[in-house]
Structures are given as structure tokens and as C-alpha cells.
Design a protein around this motif. Sequence first.
Motif, PDB file in Angstrom:
ATOM      1  N   GLY A  45       0.820  -1.202   0.000  1.00 31.71           N
ATOM      2  CA  GLY A  45       0.000   0.000   0.000  1.00 31.71           C
ATOM      3  C   GLY A  45       0.854   1.251   0.000  1.00 31.71           C
ATOM      4  O   GLY A  45       1.977   1.260  -0.481  1.00 31.71           O
ATOM      5  N   GLY A  46       0.318   2.311   0.562  1.00 27.86           N
ATOM      6  CA  GLY A  46       1.039   3.572   0.624  1.00 27.86           C
ATOM      7  C   GLY A  46       0.394   4.626  -0.247  1.00 27.86           C
ATOM      8  O   GLY A  46      -0.227   4.330  -1.270  1.00 27.86           O
ATOM      9  N   ALA A  47       0.541   5.871   0.180  1.00 27.11           N
ATOM     10  CA  ALA A  47      -0.063   6.984  -0.548  1.00 27.11           C
ATOM     11  C   ALA A  47       0.617   7.180  -1.893  1.00 27.11           C
ATOM     12  O   ALA A  47       1.809   6.912  -2.058  1.00 27.11           O
ATOM     13  CB  ALA A  47       0.033   8.257   0.285  1.00 27.11           C
ATOM     14  N   ILE A  48      -0.149   7.665  -2.845  1.00 23.62           N
ATOM     15  CA  ILE A  48       0.387   7.968  -4.165  1.00 23.62           C
ATOM     16  C   ILE A  48      -0.256   9.258  -4.658  1.00 23.62           C
ATOM     17  O   ILE A  48      -1.456   9.483  -4.464  1.00 23.62           O
ATOM     18  CB  ILE A  48       0.130   6.805  -5.151  1.00 23.62           C
ATOM     19  CG1 ILE A  48       0.817   7.068  -6.486  1.00 23.62           C
ATOM     20  CG2 ILE A  48      -1.347   6.563  -5.370  1.00 23.62           C
ATOM     21  CD1 ILE A  48       0.786   5.865  -7.405  1.00 23.62           C
ATOM     22  N   PHE A  49       0.561  10.119  -5.253  1.00 23.96           N
ATOM     23  CA  PHE A  49       0.070  11.378  -5.800  1.00 23.96           C
ATOM     24  C   PHE A  49       0.039  11.278  -7.321  1.00 23.96           C
ATOM     25  O   PHE A  49       0.982  10.783  -7.940  1.00 23.96           O
ATOM     26  CB  PHE A  49       0.971  12.539  -5.375  1.00 23.96           C
ATOM     27  CG  PHE A  49       0.915  12.838  -3.901  1.00 23.96           C
ATOM     28  CD1 PHE A  49      -0.036  13.700  -3.390  1.00 23.96           C
ATOM     29  CD2 PHE A  49       1.807  12.237  -3.027  1.00 23.96           C
ATOM     30  CE1 PHE A  49      -0.095  13.969  -2.031  1.00 23.96           C
ATOM     31  CE2 PHE A  49       1.759  12.496  -1.668  1.00 23.96           C
ATOM     32  CZ  PHE A  49       0.802  13.364  -1.168  1.00 23.96           C
ATOM     33  N   TRP A  97      -4.446  14.484  -7.673  1.00 23.36           N
ATOM     34  CA  TRP A  97      -5.280  13.454  -7.064  1.00 23.36           C
ATOM     35  C   TRP A  97      -4.437  12.719  -6.032  1.00 23.36           C
ATOM     36  O   TRP A  97      -3.252  12.451  -6.252  1.00 23.36           O
ATOM     37  CB  TRP A  97      -5.767  12.442  -8.099  1.00 23.36           C
ATOM     38  CG  TRP A  97      -6.635  12.992  -9.179  1.00 23.36           C
ATOM     39  CD1 TRP A  97      -7.184  14.243  -9.252  1.00 23.36           C
ATOM     40  CD2 TRP A  97      -7.055  12.308 -10.372  1.00 23.36           C
ATOM     41  NE1 TRP A  97      -7.915  14.385 -10.405  1.00 23.36           N
ATOM     42  CE2 TRP A  97      -7.859  13.209 -11.118  1.00 23.36           C
ATOM     43  CE3 TRP A  97      -6.836  11.037 -10.881  1.00 23.36           C
ATOM     44  CZ2 TRP A  97      -8.430  12.871 -12.338  1.00 23.36           C
ATOM     45  CZ3 TRP A  97      -7.407  10.695 -12.098  1.00 23.36           C
ATOM     46  CH2 TRP A  97      -8.202  11.593 -12.814  1.00 23.36           C
ATOM     47  N   GLY A  98      -5.046  12.374  -4.917  1.00 26.85           N
ATOM     48  CA  GLY A  98      -4.373  11.568  -3.912  1.00 26.85           C
ATOM     49  C   GLY A  98      -5.045  10.212  -3.830  1.00 26.85           C
ATOM     50  O   GLY A  98      -6.260  10.122  -3.661  1.00 26.85           O
ATOM     51  N   SER A  99      -4.263   9.146  -3.967  1.00 28.32           N
ATOM     52  CA  SER A  99      -4.845   7.811  -3.946  1.00 28.32           C
ATOM     53  C   SER A  99      -3.939   6.863  -3.177  1.00 28.32           C
ATOM     54  O   SER A  99      -3.075   7.284  -2.406  1.00 28.32           O
ATOM     55  CB  SER A  99      -5.087   7.310  -5.378  1.00 28.32           C
ATOM     56  OG  SER A  99      -5.899   6.153  -5.374  1.00 28.32           O
ATOM     57  N   ASP A 100      -4.137   5.580  -3.408  1.00 29.81           N
ATOM     58  CA  ASP A 100      -3.429   4.529  -2.690  1.00 29.81           C
ATOM     59  C   ASP A 100      -2.847   3.558  -3.708  1.00 29.81           C
ATOM     60  O   ASP A 100      -3.525   3.166  -4.670  1.00 29.81           O
ATOM     61  CB  ASP A 100      -4.407   3.807  -1.758  1.00 29.81           C
ATOM     62  CG  ASP A 100      -3.840   2.538  -1.171  1.00 29.81           C
ATOM     63  OD1 ASP A 100      -3.075   2.632  -0.203  1.00 29.81           O
ATOM     64  OD2 ASP A 100      -4.169   1.451  -1.693  1.00 29.81           O
ATOM     65  N   ARG A 101      -1.600   3.177  -3.510  1.00 37.19           N
ATOM     66  CA  ARG A 101      -0.892   2.349  -4.483  1.00 37.19           C
ATOM     67  C   ARG A 101      -1.630   1.041  -4.778  1.00 37.19           C
ATOM     68  O   ARG A 101      -1.841   0.678  -5.939  1.00 37.19           O
ATOM     69  CB  ARG A 101       0.518   2.047  -3.962  1.00 37.19           C
ATOM     70  CG  ARG A 101       1.365   1.219  -4.916  1.00 37.19           C
ATOM     71  CD  ARG A 101       2.697   0.844  -4.291  1.00 37.19           C
ATOM     72  NE  ARG A 101       3.507   0.081  -5.215  1.00 37.19           N
ATOM     73  CZ  ARG A 101       4.381   0.589  -6.056  1.00 37.19           C
ATOM     74  NH1 ARG A 101       4.559   1.894  -6.092  1.00 37.19           N
ATOM     75  NH2 ARG A 101       5.072  -0.177  -6.869  1.00 37.19           N
TER      76      ARG A 101
END
Length: 487
Positions: A45-49, A97-101
Motif C-alpha cells: 500500500g502507501g499513498a500515491i500522488f 489526485w491523492g490515492s493509494d498504491r
Amino acid sequence: MESRSSLKIAVVGAGLGGMAAAFRFAKQGHDVEVYERRPSASTQGGAIFIMGGATRCLERWGLKESFSLISDVISAHQFRNAYDNTLMMQMPAAQDWGSDRQSVVSLLHDRAVGAGARISFGSEVVSIEESESKATIQLNNGVTTTADLVICADGILSRLRSKVLNTSDYSPAPAPSTHYPVEIPYEALVNDENAKSWITSTDSIFCTRTGGYAMARYHSKLRRLQVMFSIQAADNENPRLWDEHGDLEYVREYFKECHPALTSVLQLAKSCCRWRLASMPELPQWSSEHGRLLLLGDAAHAMLPNAAQGFSSIIEDIEVLSTLLEGVKKPNFQGIAKSWQEIRMPRVTKMHALSQFNYDLGNKMSMIWSNAAGNGSSDAAKYTNEKEGESNSQYEGSTQGNTPYGSQHGGEKESAAMDDRADANADFGSPPFHKWLYEYDATEETRRYLKEAASKAAPKSMANLQLERALGSTFLSMSRDDGILAQ
């Protein structure tokens, strides 16, 4: 006009880049198969821009609605002092956009399969070769197959990079920082007095302390907080770039003097992983001799995460390549690879320099800002402006003579994304540079490149100029089969 031919495309790696490439090329009607050595898709996981250049591509690919279900629109980037939570600076976001890997990989996997791509898990590609007429792929089970084009999206530790470049001279360069990502669910946050403030905003929040920082963002769609704790220590005892299990107690101890909003997150965390930062040195090319073997994303140009352009640059890579292939009946892969790199390499080189600049600036600001809380944000802002003013003199050497294609077209009306305020060579902190960085349009840049290439290939008569104006994009498709990208 004849319809373009369907190519057999092999993609190596089922991560972010591999799945995105599989979807895009399968959607275009190509025969796509993805080979992944792991038994299943990554659960990392982890945040992704996802920055503006990539969001435009994803919208063109018809994925805006799907991404809206797993992404938040980020309105601002906050910079805070980690010790007392003082807001030092705030910057507006540019259609980010901010999402999740894991969510993005899962979405792209499903859409790729839906478009006709085949995903072969547990299939490791051990060797690739090419000739003028085909690419050959050898799998770990002894099976050999062929393809028209092989896209190597197997990451910063690419096993196939040496096969593409015909040399083993290039390897990742570790940075003296280590990241420790943690995730906290909404239910844990809302019941903690110190941590519940995180659920009130989906902004990205950068909290600095001496020798480190924390980058946090609450994901409203997934209802969880994702925080990347960064420690400016090399961790030379562990040469691995990635470990599933990091030392959470070490991170808690390192950040124990910070504001309760941060320390409470670490107390709520059940585990963390460990990510040693690294980047790739500038490669001489991303393709093989005949252009049938290509390096994509981190395999070609892994950069530090401090400009948040890693995933976005991959999407831009794919969009440019797919636009070059579009409408070509008999591809000249060598010419396509050359054009692809001429368009993409200069921009990626500039992103590399920006990432390094932001990394250095962030580490230095952490020391200044940590001592500036009592004086408000004036000291930090003054220091930031001084450092941004040094960006050209300190970092331009890495991009000198490698001006991004399109930066010289600032005043042309043909591209709404590149008006007279966009300047790739301006100071990194300036509005002209930000406009070039965030309003980049990969599709329009590729079309402009093709138009200029066609103009240089053969002088146009007045009749041809009139025909070009009349046909517009159709003329560009015709020019592709006029020896520029076709055999």
C-alpha cells in the motif's frame, strides 16, 4: 486510410507501470500479455500522488470516473513544524489526485483484463533478445515466445535493464534517507483525542523536524490515514532497498519529541515497512538497438519521491508512446523509440533535478523550520525563497543542453497547456516553471513533435499546407506513415 495493425506487446512487471501500460495498449486494440514473477498482484500500500500531467492522460483514457472512486482531489499542500504543529506555509495544489498504491494497481489490473490483456502471474522473464524483425522472451519454465515489442516495467531493481542496454554499468544510487510508511484506519483515529484532527482534511501535510519529516494525508475514500515517516539516516547496515517489516519502535523513538498529533499516530500504528530511498543515474537511452525492447518508469528513470512525479511520469511515458504508435500501419520501432526518448528524456531529466532539489531543500528546511516556530513562518519563508533562487545555478548543470521539448514553444497558440508563462528553464519555485510542470499535456506535445518532424522531413508546397490545415490531426496520422515512424 487503412486501419493500423495490432501489435503483439509483452509487458514485464505487473506493478503500477506495467498495469497502466497493459490497459492503455490493450484498449488501443493491441495483443497484450503481462508477465509477473510474483504469484499475485502486489498488496503493497502507501499513498500515491497523481499530478496534472497524468490526470489529463487518465481522463483521456476514460478512467476519470473510476479513479474518482479511489482518489481525493487535493486542494492544498501544508507545511508544518513537527514539534508544535505550527503552519509554516501552504501551497495550492494543481489538479492533483491523492490515492493509494494498492487501489490503483487493482483498478488498472481489472481495467486491463477488461480491455483484453492477459496477466500471467508466476511467470518470470529470465532473458530477452531482439532482431530487426522480432523480440524473443524466455521464461523461467523454459518456454520461449516472441513479441513485436517488449516493455520492461520491472522497477528500479530491473533484472532486464542490462539486456536492453547491453551493459551492467547502471544501478540504483541509494540516498541517505529511509522511509517508514504506516496506515491508521478511521475507527482508530476518531477515538483518539490527539489523532482525530487528521480526518478533517484531505490536504497533504508535510511535518518537518530536525533530521527528518513526516508526510501525511487522510484518504477519505478508503477511510484511513497514510503517513510516511522519513529519517535522514542511511541505514547502511541493511543494503536492501525495501523490507516488508520495518522497525516501528525505532521510528517511535526518533519522533517521540514531536507534536502529539504525530506521536499518537505512531502509537496507533500496528506495523510499518521500510523503504530506503534511491534513484537511477541518467541513462544514455531507454531502448535497445532496434527499438523493440524498452525500459519504462522506474526501470528507466527512478527518481526520489520529493517532487511526487514518479507515477505521473510513467503515465506520461505511456501516453507519448501510445500516441506515437497510433495510426502506424508498419511501425519503424527504432524510429518510434528515438522519437519517444527525444520527447520524454528532457522532461524526465528536469524532474530528476527537481526531485533532488526538493530532497535537499526539505532536509535543510527541517533544520530551519524546527527552530523557527517561535518566530512564526518568516524565517522559514525567507530561507525557502533564498534556496529556490539558487535552483538554476545549483541544479541546472544536470539539465544543461537538454532543454525539455516544448519549453521553447511557450508562446504558441496551438497548445493551451504551453502558453507564454510556461518555462521549463525558470527557477523551480517560479510560476512559469510550475505551469510547465503541472500543465504539461503529453498528447499535445507528441502531436506537435510529429508535426515538426513531418515539416522537417519534406518541404511543403502551398497545397500541402492548405491540406494540413484542412485535415488537422488526420494529416499527422498520414505523416506517421511517411517514413518518420513507419517502415
